[in-house]
Design a protein around this motif. Structure first.
Motif, short mmCIF file in Angstrom:
data_model
loop_
_atom_site.label_atom_id
_atom_site.label_comp_id
_atom_site.label_asym_id
_atom_site.label_seq_id
_atom_site.Cartn_x
_atom_site.Cartn_y
_atom_site.Cartn_z
N MET A 1 -16.24 9.15 -5.09
CA MET A 1 -15.81 7.73 -4.74
C MET A 1 -14.64 7.63 -5.62
O MET A 1 -13.44 6.79 -5.36
N TYR A 2 -14.58 8.13 -6.81
CA TYR A 2 -13.30 7.91 -7.54
C TYR A 2 -12.22 8.53 -7.08
O TYR A 2 -10.99 7.99 -7.01
N ALA A 3 -12.31 9.95 -6.42
CA ALA A 3 -11.30 10.75 -5.75
C ALA A 3 -10.69 9.91 -4.82
O ALA A 3 -9.49 9.85 -4.32
N TYR A 4 -11.43 9.34 -3.72
CA TYR A 4 -11.00 8.48 -2.51
C TYR A 4 -10.32 7.54 -3.10
O TYR A 4 -9.28 7.09 -2.44
N ARG A 5 -10.84 6.48 -4.02
CA ARG A 5 -9.92 5.29 -4.73
C ARG A 5 -8.55 5.81 -5.00
O ARG A 5 -7.54 5.35 -4.76
N LEU A 6 -8.52 6.99 -5.60
CA LEU A 6 -6.91 7.45 -6.26
C LEU A 6 -6.25 7.94 -5.05
O LEU A 6 -4.98 7.73 -5.00
N HIS A 7 -6.83 8.42 -3.91
CA HIS A 7 -6.07 8.85 -2.80
C HIS A 7 -5.62 7.47 -2.13
O HIS A 7 -4.47 7.54 -1.61
N GLU A 8 -6.48 6.35 -2.03
CA GLU A 8 -6.13 5.14 -1.50
C GLU A 8 -4.80 4.90 -2.02
O GLU A 8 -3.80 4.19 -1.87
N LEU A 9 -4.73 4.64 -3.58
CA LEU A 9 -3.86 4.03 -4.44
C LEU A 9 -2.52 5.02 -4.31
O LEU A 9 -1.46 4.34 -4.14
N HIS A 10 -2.72 5.91 -4.24
CA HIS A 10 -1.41 6.96 -4.18
C HIS A 10 -0.86 6.87 -2.72
O HIS A 10 0.36 6.88 -2.44
N ALA A 11 -1.56 6.79 -1.51
CA ALA A 11 -1.27 6.58 -0.20
C ALA A 11 -0.42 5.05 -0.22
O ALA A 11 0.56 5.09 0.54
N ALA A 12 -0.96 4.14 -0.77
CA ALA A 12 -0.34 2.98 -0.65
C ALA A 12 0.96 3.03 -1.42
O ALA A 12 1.93 2.24 -0.99
N GLU A 13 1.07 3.65 -2.40
CA GLU A 13 2.31 3.75 -3.39
C GLU A 13 3.42 4.52 -2.34
O GLU A 13 4.51 4.11 -2.36
N LEU A 14 2.88 5.45 -1.76
CA LEU A 14 3.85 6.07 -0.88
C LEU A 14 4.19 5.40 0.14
O LEU A 14 5.54 5.14 0.48
N ARG A 15 3.39 4.53 0.74
CA ARG A 15 3.85 3.55 1.78
C ARG A 15 4.74 2.70 1.31
O ARG A 15 5.79 1.99 1.74
N ARG A 16 4.60 2.22 0.03
CA ARG A 16 5.44 1.15 -0.73
C ARG A 16 6.87 1.62 -0.84
O ARG A 16 7.84 1.02 -0.60
N ARG A 17 6.92 2.88 -1.14
CA ARG A 17 8.11 3.64 -1.69
C ARG A 17 9.01 3.95 0.06
O ARG A 17 10.14 3.54 -0.36
N ALA A 18 8.31 4.15 0.77
CA ALA A 18 8.83 4.36 1.95
C ALA A 18 9.45 3.27 2.58
O ALA A 18 10.62 3.19 3.13
N GLU A 19 8.93 2.13 2.59
CA GLU A 19 9.35 0.74 3.03
C GLU A 19 10.41 0.38 2.09
O GLU A 19 11.58 -0.26 2.67
N GLN A 20 10.50 0.41 0.96
CA GLN A 20 11.51 0.36 0.03
C GLN A 20 12.79 1.18 0.31
O GLN A 20 14.01 0.62 0.49
N ASP A 21 12.56 2.40 0.67
CA ASP A 21 13.78 3.26 0.93
C ASP A 21 14.32 2.81 2.35
O ASP A 21 15.40 3.11 2.70
N ARG A 22 13.52 2.34 3.35
CA ARG A 22 13.94 1.92 4.74
C ARG A 22 14.77 0.83 4.58
O ARG A 22 15.82 0.65 5.10
N LEU A 23 14.23 -0.14 3.63
CA LEU A 23 15.03 -1.27 3.50
C LEU A 23 16.31 -1.21 2.78
O LEU A 23 17.47 -1.72 3.00
N VAL A 24 16.45 -0.15 1.74
CA VAL A 24 17.72 0.33 1.09
C VAL A 24 18.77 0.71 2.00
O VAL A 24 19.90 0.36 2.25
#
Length: 60
Positions: free
Chosen positions: A1-24
């Motif tokens: 369960m811990y690895a899955y939660r880390l995966h979710e956090l990492h995926a959310a961070e990647l989505r946030r960065r991608a959105e920020q890059d698109r806005l820039v």
């Protein structure tokens, strides 16, 4: 369960960065287009249509 939660956090961070890059990229594209329009003497395609705000009355 811990690895899955880390995966979710990492995926959310990647989505946030991608959105920020698109806005820039979008902001840079808009800035370049406006700068090019000014240089060529054309009016900007976007912006306020009218600055006369006293034209309309308030709704009852």
């Amino acid at each position: 369960m811990y690895a899955y939660r880390l995966h979710e956090l990492h995926a959310a961070e990647l989505r946030r960065r991608a959105e920020q890059d698109r806005l820039v990229r979008e902001a840079l594209r808009t800035r370049r287009a406006r700068r090019a329009a000014r240089r060529s003497g054309r009016k900007e395609a976007e912006g306020p249509v009218s600055t006369d705000r006293k034209r309309f009355v308030h709704a009852a």
